[in-house]
Write an enzyme that holds these catalytic residues in place. Structure first.
Site, PDB file in Angstrom:
ATOM      1  N   SER A  64       1.058  -1.248  -0.014  1.00  0.00           N
ATOM      2  CA  SER A  64      -0.364  -0.387  -0.050  1.00  0.00           C
ATOM      3  C   SER A  64       0.924   1.470   0.162  1.00  0.00           C
ATOM      4  CB  SER A  64      -0.680  -0.189   1.366  1.00  0.00           C
ATOM      5  OG  SER A  64      -1.977   1.102   1.237  1.00  0.00           O
ATOM      6  N   ASP A 270      -2.686   6.300  -3.240  1.00  0.00           N
ATOM      7  CA  ASP A 270      -2.203   5.767  -2.596  1.00  0.00           C
ATOM      8  C   ASP A 270      -1.249   4.819  -3.526  1.00  0.00           C
ATOM      9  OD1 ASP A 270      -3.848   3.790  -1.913  1.00  0.00           O
ATOM     10  OD2 ASP A 270      -3.205   2.992  -0.336  1.00  0.00           O
ATOM     11  N   ASP A 272      -1.304   1.862  -3.718  1.00  0.00           N
ATOM     12  CA  ASP A 272      -2.248  -0.029  -4.157  1.00  0.00           C
ATOM     13  C   ASP A 272      -4.111   0.639  -4.626  1.00  0.00           C
ATOM     14  OD1 ASP A 272      -3.168   0.690  -1.067  1.00  0.00           O
ATOM     15  OD2 ASP A 272      -3.465  -1.779  -1.499  1.00  0.00           O
ATOM     16  N   GLU A 367     -12.146   6.299   6.416  1.00  0.00           N
ATOM     17  CA  GLU A 367     -11.643   6.530   7.291  1.00  0.00           C
ATOM     18  C   GLU A 367     -10.720   7.926   7.050  1.00  0.00           C
ATOM     19  OE1 GLU A 367      -9.248   2.995   8.702  1.00  0.00           O
ATOM     20  OE2 GLU A 367      -8.762   3.211   7.126  1.00  0.00           O
ATOM     21  N   ASN A 369      -8.143   8.873   6.179  1.00  0.00           N
ATOM     22  CA  ASN A 369      -7.022   8.965   5.387  1.00  0.00           C
ATOM     23  C   ASN A 369      -7.254   8.558   3.823  1.00  0.00           C
ATOM     24  OD1 ASN A 369      -7.664   6.305   4.856  1.00  0.00           O
ATOM     25  ND2 ASN A 369      -6.065   6.168   6.854  1.00  0.00           N
ATOM     26  N   PRO A 489      -1.578   1.552  19.165  1.00  0.00           N
ATOM     27  CA  PRO A 489      -0.473   0.782  17.947  1.00  0.00           C
ATOM     28  C   PRO A 489      -0.351   0.188  16.856  1.00  0.00           C
ATOM     29  CG  PRO A 489      -1.404  -0.914  19.509  1.00  0.00           C
ATOM     30  CD  PRO A 489      -1.900   0.300  19.743  1.00  0.00           C
ATOM     31  N   GLY A 491      -1.138  -1.057  13.074  1.00  0.00           N
ATOM     32  CA  GLY A 491      -1.004  -2.808  13.238  1.00  0.00           C
ATOM     33  C   GLY A 491      -0.549  -2.714  11.145  1.00  0.00           C
ATOM     34  N   THR A 492       0.306  -1.516  11.051  1.00  0.00           N
ATOM     35  CA  THR A 492       1.000  -1.417   9.338  1.00  0.00           C
ATOM     36  C   THR A 492       2.698  -1.226   9.752  1.00  0.00           C
ATOM     37  OG1 THR A 492       0.083   0.503   9.190  1.00  0.00           O
ATOM     38  CG2 THR A 492      -0.485  -1.433   8.130  1.00  0.00           C
ATOM     39  N   ARG A 497       0.907   5.209  17.294  1.00  0.00           N
ATOM     40  CA  ARG A 497       0.736   6.652  16.698  1.00  0.00           C
ATOM     41  C   ARG A 497      -0.006   7.638  17.526  1.00  0.00           C
ATOM     42  NH1 ARG A 497       0.723   6.210  11.071  1.00  0.00           N
ATOM     43  NH2 ARG A 497       0.600   3.981   9.962  1.00  0.00           N
TER      44      ARG A 497
HETATM   45  C1  LIG Z   1      -3.536   6.184  11.306  1.00  0.00           C
HETATM   46  C2  LIG Z   1      -4.293   5.507   9.320  1.00  0.00           C
HETATM   47  O1  LIG Z   1      -3.906   6.214   9.010  1.00  0.00           O
HETATM   48  N1  LIG Z   1      -3.877   4.404   9.730  1.00  0.00           N
HETATM   49  C3  LIG Z   1      -3.690   3.730   8.704  1.00  0.00           C
HETATM   50  C4  LIG Z   1      -2.819   2.364   8.964  1.00  0.00           C
HETATM   51  O2  LIG Z   1      -3.166   1.010   9.633  1.00  0.00           O
HETATM   52  P1  LIG Z   1      -2.266   2.014  11.118  1.00  0.00           P
HETATM   53  O3  LIG Z   1      -2.758   0.502  11.983  1.00  0.00           O
HETATM   54  O4  LIG Z   1      -2.695   2.662  11.672  1.00  0.00           O
HETATM   55  O5  LIG Z   1      -0.848   1.542  11.002  1.00  0.00           O
HETATM   56  O6  LIG Z   1      -3.049   1.482   7.655  1.00  0.00           O
HETATM   57  C5  LIG Z   1      -4.221   0.932   7.533  1.00  0.00           C
HETATM   58  C6  LIG Z   1      -4.110   0.211   6.220  1.00  0.00           C
HETATM   59  O7  LIG Z   1      -4.064   0.815   4.741  1.00  0.00           O
HETATM   60  C7  LIG Z   1      -5.620   1.949   6.872  1.00  0.00           C
HETATM   61  O8  LIG Z   1      -6.386   0.708   7.116  1.00  0.00           O
HETATM   62  C8  LIG Z   1      -4.966   2.272   8.889  1.00  0.00           C
HETATM   63  O9  LIG Z   1      -6.077   3.685   8.964  1.00  0.00           O
HETATM   64 MG   LIG Z   2      -3.622   1.776   0.371  1.00  0.00          MG
END
Ligand SMILES: CC(=O)N[C@H]1[C@@H](OP(=O)(O)O)O[C@H](CO)[C@@H](O)[C@@H]1O
Ligand SMILES: [Mg+2]
Length: 530
Positions: A64, A270, A272, A367, A369, A489, A491-492, A497
């Protein structure tokens, strides 16, 4: 299942020593060279899932918005949604198995506990533009074959395209890439056919990813009905100083678009192409972001305009918007007080939002984002088909249904959604931006020794551990006018955060920094304190 053959295949994809993959917000992600065993095992998993459900599943090799050196894997249910959460534990167990023997034992356990029938599962495979894709797709295919399954190699696609194809395939609908363009373009053409608004050129930052090629194909299919100029089409690094995540988090113009004109209509995808944000340059030179919250609001207005013209005997369809804690407080207030729509807040990750959106006849989820879509409940679709013969409004809703990806958030279909909504209202970006004013916000990342020490509750708005963190956050929030802050925390990524918003940018920045310091102190931060 041929155990000897399975064992041999497992041995070919040994897990790197010390590597502990975990299924995160949207599948597995890591530095690409670590991932061969993980992707192989996801091939096994999705072949088993196909057998369990008696339908085709999918797997996309992508990381992604992450750097080009990373890669990952997103797993697709027969419905086109993300892997059912009840199977995430199997994904974790398989990915983390130390060696071939342990792996085969887990497969046996999976077959027994899930009562998997023997046979050949179909798994559709796709990938983004990362150079590591080729080898990883081979690993995925080997995994599918090792369970006697049939991998269908679909090649370079956006993540939402593969989700769409899996869904359509299982609904016995045409599901080629060109059918995808045809379906979403037909919906768009219907929705804008009588619009008088002057068309505006949309300049799109494609993050140097797969979206460039696919958006070009879509625009060609729309021959002149959508005027797009594409930037970051591959001349630079993937997601490097560009793309939806960069623009949304950094609030900076992406590479190649630093010189965009005041008021020019701009958007970013983004890597993907499952996220979309719009932006423009204000007369003062600053970037104005029109994020996922705002796309949700615009979609709600489009739907309300159409529903106002729909006459029907039964109750009016329920419409709701699903957000996460990252939604700007001003957007949530606008939805509640001005749109008077039901809202729901879920944990981060489309899998959570999607499930909550299914509770409405028309469920809009985004979301902040820019990842989101609009879902129609099957019973409503049936009603619309009946009303569609006699009512233009029902035809419009059916066109919207075809235009908006029902499987997952999709930046290409998102562009059509935004453009159709603006055109039908004869709006420019300013009209859209004036609906409400975002509260200033700030996001930060804190590196810690082990991010799993941070746990949360109440849709991630309250930190449960480490002890004392939430009371410190509360104290800082009390000191900020209209302040709100939370931590979770990622997840990616290997970070915690921090999100903060407040009445002024200065106050939001200060609050975010204070909270980041609390995290650093109480959760064993690495490096200098923020
Ligand atoms: C704050 C933020 O933008 N977090 C993103 C990001 O996840 P995190 O778990 O925050 O790393 O990537 C995910 C997958 O693309 C998306 O679903 C999510 O909204
Ligand atoms: Mg993506």
């Amino acid at each position: 299942m041929d155990l000897a053959q399975l064992m041999e295949a497992c041995n070919q994809y040994a897990k790197p020593a010390g590597f502990r993959p975990a299924y995160g917000t949207a599948g597995f992600r890591a530095e690409a060279s670590l991932l061969h065993s993980t992707v192989f095992r996801c091939g096994l998993l999705m072949a088993a899932r196909a057998l369990k459900t008696g339908a085709a599943t999918g797997l996309v090799v992508t990381a992604s918005h992450n750097p080009v050196t990373d890669n990952g894997v997103k797993l697709v249910e027969p419905t086109g949604y993300m892997l059912d959460q009840s199977w995430e534990a199997w994904a974790d167990k398989l990915a983390d198995a130390e060696d071939a023997e342990a792996l085969c034992a887990i497969i046996r356990d999976l077959y027994q506990k899930e009562d998997i029938p023997y046979g050949s599962g179909v798994v559709m495979l796709a990938h983004d533009t990362r150079p590591s894709a080729e080898e990883l797709i081979k690993a995925a295919g080997s995994g599918v074959k090792a369970l006697g399954g049939l991998p269908i190699v679909c090649g370079l696609l956006t993540t939402p395209q593969l989700h769409w194809m899996v869904r359509h395939c299982n609904n016995s609908l045409k599901h080629t890439e060109s059918c995808y363009y045809e379906e979403i373009a037909t919906g768009f053409s219907h929705l804008v056919h009588s619009c008088k608004a002057k068309r505006q050129v949309l300049t799109v930052d494609c993050a140097n990813g797969v979206g460039a090629e696919k958006l070009k194909a879509l625009a060609e299919r729309l021959s002149g009905k959508l005027d797009v100029t594409l930037r970051s089409t591959g001349e630079g690094g993937l997601n490097d100083g560009c793309g939806a995540d960069y623009v949304q988090k950094e609030r900076r113009f992406p590479a190649g678009m630093e010189d965009c004109q005041n008021g020019a209509r701009c958007a970013s995808l983004d890597g993907d192409a499952d996220r979309l944000v719009y932006f423009q340059r204000l007369p003062g030179g600053q970037l104005q972001l029109l994020d996922g919250d705002r796309i949700a609001v615009l979609a709600a207005l489009l739907i309300r305009d159409i529903l106002d013209r729909l006459s029907h005997d039964a109750a009016s369809p329920s419409v709701g918007i699903v957000q996460t804690a990252y939604a700007n407080g001003a957007s949530s207030q606008y939805i509640r007080e001005q749109l008077r729509l039901e809202t729901a807040v879920t944990a981060t990750g489309v899998k959570h939002l999607h499930a909550a959106a299914e509770r409405f006849d028309i469920g809009i989820y985004f979301e902040a984002n820019g990842h989101g879509t609009v879902l129609f409940r099957p019973a409503l679709i049936e009603r619309l088909h009946k009303l569609g013969d006699s009512q233009e409004a029902a035809k419009d809703l059916l066109a919207l249904l075809g235009m908006v990806n029902q499987a997952v958030g999709d930046a290409l279909s998102g562009i059509l959604l935004v453009e159709a909504a603006l055109r039908r209202r004869q709006w420019g970006l300013n009209d859209w931006a004036q609906l409400y004013t975002d509260l200033p916000s700030r996001q930060l990342k804190v590196k810690v020794k082990d991010r799993s020490v941070v746990t949360t509750a109440d849709a991630e708005t309250r930190a449960v551990t480490p002890e004392g963190l939430q009371s410190r956050i509360n104290e800082s929030v009390r000191g900020a006018p209209s302040g709100r802050a939370f931590v979770r925390p990622s997840g990616t990524e290997d970070v915690v955060r921090v999100y903060a918003e407040a009445q002024t940018q200065q106050a939001a920045d200060k609050l975010a920094q204070q909270v980041a310091r609390h995290v650093h102190e109480l959760a064993a931060g690495i490096g200098a304190a923020p």
